[in-house]
Design a protein around this motif. Structure first.
Motif, PDB file in Angstrom:
ATOM      1  N   THR A 153      -7.412  -9.001 -22.629  1.00  0.00           N
ATOM      2  CA  THR A 153      -8.019  -8.341 -23.787  1.00  0.00           C
ATOM      3  C   THR A 153      -9.134  -7.380 -23.390  1.00  0.00           C
ATOM      4  N   GLN A 154      -9.555  -7.378 -22.114  1.00  0.00           N
ATOM      5  CA  GLN A 154     -10.635  -6.506 -21.708  1.00  0.00           C
ATOM      6  C   GLN A 154     -10.184  -5.051 -21.691  1.00  0.00           C
ATOM      7  N   SER A 155     -11.138  -4.181 -21.879  1.00  0.00           N
ATOM      8  CA  SER A 155     -10.866  -2.757 -21.733  1.00  0.00           C
ATOM      9  C   SER A 155     -10.953  -2.390 -20.257  1.00  0.00           C
ATOM     10  N   ALA A 156     -10.683  -1.137 -19.922  1.00  0.00           N
ATOM     11  CA  ALA A 156     -10.764  -0.606 -18.555  1.00  0.00           C
ATOM     12  C   ALA A 156      -9.728  -1.224 -17.629  1.00  0.00           C
ATOM     13  N   LEU A 157      -8.631  -1.738 -18.176  1.00  0.00           N
ATOM     14  CA  LEU A 157      -7.560  -2.291 -17.369  1.00  0.00           C
ATOM     15  C   LEU A 157      -6.256  -1.549 -17.640  1.00  0.00           C
ATOM     16  N   VAL A 158      -5.459  -1.381 -16.597  1.00  0.00           N
ATOM     17  CA  VAL A 158      -4.092  -0.892 -16.741  1.00  0.00           C
ATOM     18  C   VAL A 158      -3.199  -2.118 -16.889  1.00  0.00           C
ATOM     19  N   ILE A 159      -2.493  -2.218 -18.006  1.00  0.00           N
ATOM     20  CA  ILE A 159      -1.684  -3.401 -18.311  1.00  0.00           C
ATOM     21  C   ILE A 159      -0.237  -2.959 -18.522  1.00  0.00           C
ATOM     22  N   ARG A 160       0.677  -3.554 -17.778  1.00  0.00           N
ATOM     23  CA  ARG A 160       2.091  -3.236 -17.944  1.00  0.00           C
ATOM     24  C   ARG A 160       2.865  -4.515 -18.249  1.00  0.00           C
ATOM     25  N   ALA A 161       3.526  -4.554 -19.396  1.00  0.00           N
ATOM     26  CA  ALA A 161       4.396  -5.684 -19.742  1.00  0.00           C
ATOM     27  C   ALA A 161       5.682  -5.541 -18.936  1.00  0.00           C
ATOM     28  N   ILE A 162       6.012  -6.557 -18.150  1.00  0.00           N
ATOM     29  CA  ILE A 162       7.155  -6.404 -17.246  1.00  0.00           C
ATOM     30  C   ILE A 162       8.340  -7.294 -17.605  1.00  0.00           C
ATOM     31  N   GLY A 163       8.197  -8.199 -18.564  1.00  0.00           N
ATOM     32  CA  GLY A 163       9.332  -9.020 -18.951  1.00  0.00           C
ATOM     33  C   GLY A 163       8.910 -10.406 -19.400  1.00  0.00           C
ATOM     34  N   VAL A 282       1.003   2.022  -5.163  1.00  0.00           N
ATOM     35  CA  VAL A 282       2.321   1.761  -4.584  1.00  0.00           C
ATOM     36  C   VAL A 282       2.698   0.289  -4.746  1.00  0.00           C
ATOM     37  N   VAL A 283       1.755  -0.626  -4.459  1.00  0.00           N
ATOM     38  CA  VAL A 283       2.036  -2.058  -4.612  1.00  0.00           C
ATOM     39  C   VAL A 283       2.258  -2.399  -6.089  1.00  0.00           C
ATOM     40  N   PHE A 284       1.422  -1.845  -6.969  1.00  0.00           N
ATOM     41  CA  PHE A 284       1.557  -2.105  -8.403  1.00  0.00           C
ATOM     42  C   PHE A 284       2.926  -1.669  -8.904  1.00  0.00           C
ATOM     43  N   ASP A 285       3.352  -0.460  -8.558  1.00  0.00           N
ATOM     44  CA  ASP A 285       4.644   0.043  -9.029  1.00  0.00           C
ATOM     45  C   ASP A 285       5.803  -0.767  -8.460  1.00  0.00           C
ATOM     46  N   HIS A 286       5.694  -1.166  -7.196  1.00  0.00           N
ATOM     47  CA  HIS A 286       6.751  -1.986  -6.593  1.00  0.00           C
ATOM     48  C   HIS A 286       6.866  -3.332  -7.301  1.00  0.00           C
ATOM     49  N   LEU A 287       5.728  -3.981  -7.552  1.00  0.00           N
ATOM     50  CA  LEU A 287       5.765  -5.278  -8.227  1.00  0.00           C
ATOM     51  C   LEU A 287       6.254  -5.141  -9.659  1.00  0.00           C
ATOM     52  N   ALA A 288       5.857  -4.075 -10.336  1.00  0.00           N
ATOM     53  CA  ALA A 288       6.318  -3.878 -11.710  1.00  0.00           C
ATOM     54  C   ALA A 288       7.842  -3.779 -11.744  1.00  0.00           C
ATOM     55  N   ARG A 289       8.391  -3.062 -10.786  1.00  0.00           N
ATOM     56  CA  ARG A 289       9.842  -2.874 -10.757  1.00  0.00           C
ATOM     57  C   ARG A 289      10.574  -4.165 -10.368  1.00  0.00           C
ATOM     58  N   THR A 290      10.131  -4.814  -9.297  1.00  0.00           N
ATOM     59  CA  THR A 290      10.866  -5.968  -8.798  1.00  0.00           C
ATOM     60  C   THR A 290      10.622  -7.227  -9.639  1.00  0.00           C
ATOM     61  N   LEU A 291       9.386  -7.419 -10.118  1.00  0.00           N
ATOM     62  CA  LEU A 291       9.136  -8.556 -11.007  1.00  0.00           C
ATOM     63  C   LEU A 291       9.857  -8.364 -12.335  1.00  0.00           C
ATOM     64  N   GLY A 292       9.916  -7.118 -12.796  1.00  0.00           N
ATOM     65  CA  GLY A 292      10.660  -6.851 -14.022  1.00  0.00           C
ATOM     66  C   GLY A 292      12.122  -7.202 -13.862  1.00  0.00           C
ATOM     67  N   ALA A 293      12.706  -6.826 -12.725  1.00  0.00           N
ATOM     68  CA  ALA A 293      14.106  -7.173 -12.473  1.00  0.00           C
ATOM     69  C   ALA A 293      14.286  -8.678 -12.387  1.00  0.00           C
ATOM     70  N   TYR A 294      13.324  -9.355 -11.738  1.00  0.00           N
ATOM     71  CA  TYR A 294      13.398 -10.817 -11.656  1.00  0.00           C
ATOM     72  C   TYR A 294      13.363 -11.445 -13.043  1.00  0.00           C
ATOM     73  N   CYS A 295      12.449 -10.984 -13.898  1.00  0.00           N
ATOM     74  CA  CYS A 295      12.349 -11.537 -15.250  1.00  0.00           C
ATOM     75  C   CYS A 295      13.647 -11.352 -16.030  1.00  0.00           C
ATOM     76  N   HIS A 296      14.330 -10.246 -15.777  1.00  0.00           N
ATOM     77  CA  HIS A 296      15.572  -9.967 -16.488  1.00  0.00           C
ATOM     78  C   HIS A 296      16.783 -10.585 -15.791  1.00  0.00           C
ATOM     79  N   GLY A 297      16.552 -11.292 -14.702  1.00  0.00           N
ATOM     80  CA  GLY A 297      17.639 -12.000 -14.033  1.00  0.00           C
ATOM     81  C   GLY A 297      18.560 -11.096 -13.249  1.00  0.00           C
ATOM     82  N   THR A 298      18.104  -9.883 -12.876  1.00  0.00           N
ATOM     83  CA  THR A 298      18.974  -8.956 -12.159  1.00  0.00           C
ATOM     84  C   THR A 298      18.709  -8.944 -10.671  1.00  0.00           C
ATOM     85  N   THR A 299      17.769  -9.738 -10.208  1.00  0.00           N
ATOM     86  CA  THR A 299      17.541  -9.899  -8.781  1.00  0.00           C
ATOM     87  C   THR A 299      17.030 -11.308  -8.551  1.00  0.00           C
TER      88      THR A 299
END
Length: 306
Positions: A153-163, A282-299
């Motif tokens: 809930t804090q401000s000044a954060l980049v928050i991405r819902a990944i799954g 780079v680490v943030f974008d990689h985790l967003a992509r791969t964790l998102g795929a994991y949450c969706h059961g595609t990896t």
């Protein structure tokens, strides 16, 4: 000697003694000789004009002054670590240190398999992975990136819902063959169950999700989530597991999947100031992509409950 003349090395020694309770343990933590730690504590006491520790059979006990200064020293240590990470790699290449915080199960069972390709592409990248179910304070830069199951809930954060991470009840095929399959949630209290020991929040959640009789019927209790998962895998009882991890061979058997399922919204978070730091992005974008795929059961992670 004035307080301004007291450098960070003296304060690091103070914090190490405060954490460990002895000069010898602090010396081991800092990689220093015990007399060096003693001299630094004495120099800090001289600068402050007050003793920081008293001797006791149990070790060095902090004085009231030390207890007051402790939180400030912790904040300075966090800031120093953040400074070192920020300065640890040239901008022209993906190198240096990125600190990630995640729950014990995500950190031990999911992240290693997802991170391996990233480390292979960027061999000069260093990752610090802090495993804790406590929410780390990104605003104070205790970590660079956090995997969370509650939206900050804090401000000044980049928050991405990944799954969504789905949880269910599972047991081994041998356990089901030996004990049979419960027909309804109210039957669970008659089966060997795996769950929390003394963690009040987990015990309340178990009661709310599975019924008031279940916490008292737990036959294998531990507050450590990886230990719970290992106990389910060992056939000691029925327990809550991530659906995607339970499907990894040898697959576990779902127990009452129509009656029980939890869904945890999953977020990847970093301080907005770090989005311009290339290695963190780079680490943030990689985790967003791969964790998102994991949450969706595609990896599937190569290495297993939340």
């Amino acid at each position: 000697m004035s307080l301004l003349a007291s450098d960070w090395e003296n304060q690091r020694a103070f914090l190490a003694v405060l954490r460990t309770g002895s000069l010898s343990a602090a010396a081991r933590e800092l990689g220093l000789a015990q007399p060096t730690v003693r001299r630094r504590i004495e120099a800090l006491e001289q600068a402050l004009g007050t003793p920081l520790f008293t001797r006791s059979p149990a070790g060095l006990l902090p004085t009231e002054a030390a207890r007051t200064l402790g939180p400030h020293a912790e904040a300075m240590a966090a800031a120093a670590a953040a400074f070192q990470r920020a300065a640890s790699g040239p901008r022209a290449e993906i190198s240096g240190t990125v600190r990630i915080t995640a729950s014990d199960m995500i950190g031990t069972q999911v992240l290693p398999g997802l991170i391996e390709p990233l480390m292979a592409r960027h061999p000069r990248l260093t990752l610090e992975v802090h495993l804790s179910n406590r929410t780390q304070d990104l605003l104070r830069q205790e970590a660079d990136i956090a995997v969370r199951m509650v939206r900050p809930t804090q401000s000044a954060l980049v928050i991405r819902a990944i799954g969504i991470v789905r949880l269910g009840l599972f047991a081994t095929p041998a356990f089901v063959e030996r004990h049979g399959m419960p027909e309804r949630l109210s039957d669970l209290s008659r089966y060997p169950l795996i769950g929390p020991d003394r963690d009040a929040a987990d015990l309340r959640a178990t009661e709310q999700l599975l019924g008031p009789d279940v916490p008292g019927a737990l036959t294998y209790r531990t507050d450590n989530h990886p230990a719970q998962f290992a106990a389910v895998r060992a056939g000691l009882g029925i327990g809550v597991c991530q659906v995607n991890l339970a499907a990894r061979p040898p697959a576990l058997i779902p127990i009452l999947p129509e009656a029980f399922e939890m869904r945890l919204d999953t977020y990847l978070v970093m301080h907005e100031d770090l989005k311009r730091v290339r290695r963190v992005r780079v680490v943030f974008d990689h985790l967003a992509r791969t964790l998102g795929a994991y949450c969706h059961g595609t990896t599937e992670p190569t290495s297993g409950v939340l």
